[in-house]
Design an enzyme around this catalytic site. Structure first.
Site, short mmCIF file in Angstrom:
data_model
loop_
_atom_site.label_atom_id
_atom_site.label_comp_id
_atom_site.label_asym_id
_atom_site.label_seq_id
_atom_site.Cartn_x
_atom_site.Cartn_y
_atom_site.Cartn_z
N ASP A 154 0.87 -1.23 -0.12
CA ASP A 154 0.08 -0.09 0.06
C ASP A 154 0.88 1.20 0.10
O ASP A 154 0.42 2.39 0.63
CB ASP A 154 -1.00 -0.02 1.24
CG ASP A 154 -1.93 -1.06 1.15
OD1 ASP A 154 -2.35 -1.41 -0.19
OD2 ASP A 154 -2.66 -1.68 2.27
N ASP A 179 29.27 13.58 -1.14
CA ASP A 179 29.02 13.54 -2.31
C ASP A 179 27.24 13.85 -2.51
O ASP A 179 26.76 12.56 -2.45
CB ASP A 179 29.26 12.20 -3.23
CG ASP A 179 28.91 12.52 -4.80
OD1 ASP A 179 28.39 13.26 -5.10
OD2 ASP A 179 30.19 11.66 -5.84
N HIS A 223 31.36 13.46 -15.97
CA HIS A 223 30.48 12.72 -16.57
C HIS A 223 29.39 14.04 -17.12
O HIS A 223 29.39 15.08 -16.52
CB HIS A 223 29.69 11.66 -15.88
CG HIS A 223 29.26 12.32 -14.64
ND1 HIS A 223 27.92 12.91 -14.34
CD2 HIS A 223 29.51 11.95 -13.26
CE1 HIS A 223 27.73 13.31 -13.07
NE2 HIS A 223 28.79 12.56 -12.40
N HIS A 245 23.71 11.23 -14.06
CA HIS A 245 24.67 10.76 -15.19
C HIS A 245 23.74 10.83 -16.35
O HIS A 245 23.16 9.98 -17.02
CB HIS A 245 25.13 9.29 -14.95
CG HIS A 245 26.11 8.95 -13.76
ND1 HIS A 245 26.46 7.83 -13.57
CD2 HIS A 245 26.57 10.05 -12.88
CE1 HIS A 245 27.36 8.15 -12.54
NE2 HIS A 245 27.48 9.36 -12.19
N TYR A 301 42.08 8.16 -3.09
CA TYR A 301 41.69 6.98 -2.29
C TYR A 301 42.63 6.17 -1.81
O TYR A 301 43.16 5.13 -2.68
CB TYR A 301 40.38 6.29 -2.72
CG TYR A 301 39.60 7.24 -3.42
CD1 TYR A 301 38.51 7.88 -2.91
CD2 TYR A 301 39.76 7.53 -4.80
CE1 TYR A 301 37.72 8.61 -3.52
CE2 TYR A 301 38.77 8.22 -5.43
CZ TYR A 301 37.78 8.91 -4.77
OH TYR A 301 36.91 9.63 -5.53
N ARG A 323 37.94 13.76 -2.52
CA ARG A 323 37.40 13.84 -3.74
C ARG A 323 36.56 15.29 -3.81
O ARG A 323 36.08 15.72 -2.74
CB ARG A 323 36.09 12.91 -4.26
CG ARG A 323 35.67 12.98 -5.65
CD ARG A 323 34.84 11.87 -6.38
NE ARG A 323 33.50 11.69 -5.45
CZ ARG A 323 33.45 10.72 -4.78
NH1 ARG A 323 34.39 9.76 -4.82
NH2 ARG A 323 32.21 10.47 -4.12
#
Length: 465
Positions: free
Chosen positions: A40, A264, A362, A369, A416, A433
């Site tokens: 539901d 991120d 990208h 993406h 990394y 990053r």
């Protein structure tokens, strides 16, 4: 329905698409289905990007049909006051013609009856391949009903073509309306990152227990306060060693002073995604080893941004980042010169790969993406082969896409470091990053996500505030 973009913009897109269908072609574009989450309860609904690009319409259970002469027909849910009490307002076919600037609108429950009639005497039917489960079967069923009328003079389309081939090229270059929405989405996401950095340091200074999910909550708060409908993707909030897991999700891990946090995260606004990554010290102060690697990543991003300009290839920013990252790895001892040789040797061997294993960017747009070929269309036939130095696989190289104004891409290098033989201990479990969103401009590129600081000194100053 998106009220921030004039309906004429969607009409113009449909006209551009129609001009590529062939005079006797027809295109079928469904929106996304509603998907059950559990008993539901459905997942929060999100429209199909191709459908939305051509209509600006966000209701479920809708289809767009466009013929080669530019005629647009929308199939949508009929008005139903009883269902609207439960599920919300429906535009309905009668209002849709004026509200969406289409030529005709019909109840979606008439789709199976009307589609064979619309397909009859067409030569090509276009629809998105491999996007909507079961769509090929439905098209085949409608075509069979056309074939059943051949004795009455009906002609059945002989060709089926992938509509993504047309729409991907159209969506790759963003118009002024799209760029404006993406700048606003980027600003909201930047504010969310700023808020989260400051909250993290403040909570730790106060001696509070800080978990990844606490920081995730700060992001979501700012997204919604800024008017975003939802996150563009599942937010990555990775504390300490978790930052070395590329697709980590915000979980229950503690956030500790002295460690880095990699976030991120980006919001979606009016159908368009933003995508930002920042890595910051949990308590607001980089350690020596953290700062050393951070500055290498930032320098690599600056090199990649400088390479992002009209006429450059899509791969140029990646190659610029890899050169800086690899040199940095040699300088600090992550790579042993005695084993990997010169900078050129290390790049040729992909010796950097254990510490940097993804591409530098990208496409970005309606999807995080986003669609669009990474190969230059006019040079698809130019092929060379190379042997990958790590896997031994033979890879076919084709010329990379030439960047042009209006394309939007991310720039996101990283390092990394997992423990391993010969890896300096002071760098163990550090993951960094840095990601920004770039609109290609006539002069170079515009980084639209720099509302959140990126230099180490500026991050520290922000977190002291």
């Amino acid at each position: 329905m998106n009220t921030t973009v004039p309906t004429s913009v969607y009409a113009q897109r449909r006209a551009r698409m129609a001009a590529q269908l062939g005079a006797n072609g027809i295109a079928l574009i469904p929106t996304a289905p509603e998907r059950p989450r559990n008993r539901d309860s459905d997942f929060l609904y999100r429209h199909d990007s191709y459908f939305y690009y051509l209509t600006g319409f966000t209701e479920p259970n809708a289809w767009l049909v466009v013929t080669g002469d530019g005629t647009s027909t929308l199939f949508c849910q009929p008005k139903d006051l009883e269902r609207e009490i439960w599920d919300g307002y429906r535009l309905g076919p009668e209002a849709a013609v004026g509200a969406l600037n289409v030529d005709a609108a019909l109840p979606v429950n008439e789709l199976d009856e009307k589609l064979p009639q619309l397909l009859e005497n067409r030569d090509t039917v276009w629809f998105p391949f491999a996007i909507h489960q079961g769509l090929e079967g439905r098209v085949a069923g409608w075509l069979n009903r056309v074939r059943a009328r051949v004795r009455y003079g009906a002609l059945c389309p002989e060709q089926q073509s992938d509509l993504c081939a047309i729409l991907d090229e159209m969506r790759l270059v963003k118009d002024a309306h799209e760029q404006d929405i993406m700048r606003r989405a980027a600003a909201i996401s930047a504010r969310a990152h700023v808020r989260t950095m400051q909250a993290c340091a403040r909570m730790l200074r106060a001696g509070q227990d800080v978990r990844e999910y606490h920081l995730d909550a700060e992001l979501m708060h700012e997204f919604r306060m800024g008017g975003s409908q939802y996150p563009a993707y599942s937010s990555i909030v990775a504390a300490g060693a978790n930052a070395c897991v590329l697709h980590y999700r915000a979980d229950v891990a503690p956030v500790r002073a002295g460690e880095l946090v990699l976030i991120d995260a980006g919001c979606e606004l009016d159908g368009y995604a933003s995508d930002i990554t920042r890595t910051f010290p949990a308590d607001g102060k980089f350690t020596g080893p953290q700062r050393t690697l951070y500055d290498i990543v930032l320098a690599s991003q600056e090199a990649a941004a400088a390479a992002t300009k009209p006429g450059a290839r899509f791969t140029d920013p990646h190659e610029a980042a890899v050169k800086v990252l690899t040199q940095g790895m040699l300088d600090v001892g992550l790579l042993d010169r005695n084993k990997v040789g010169t900078l050129e040797d290390a790049i040729e061997k992909r010796a950097y790969f254990p510490f940097y294993m993804h591409r530098t960017g990208h496409w970005l747009g309606m999807d995080v993406h986003d669609c669009g070929s990474y190969v230059e269309p006019g040079e698809v036939g130019t092929v060379s082969e190379r042997k990958d130095p790590l896997s031994g696989e033979i890879i076919k190289n084709r010329p990379s896409r030439v960047l042009q104004p209006g394309m939007v891409l991310t720039i996101e290098p990283g390092i990394y470091v997992r423990p391993g033989e010969g890896v300096p201990e002071q760098f163990h479990h550090i993951g960094i990053r840095i990601e920004d969103d770039a609109i290609v401009t006539p002069q170079g590129c515009e980084l639209i996500t720099r509302g959140v600081p990126v230099k180490a000194d500026e991050i520290e100053a922000l977190m002291r505030g």
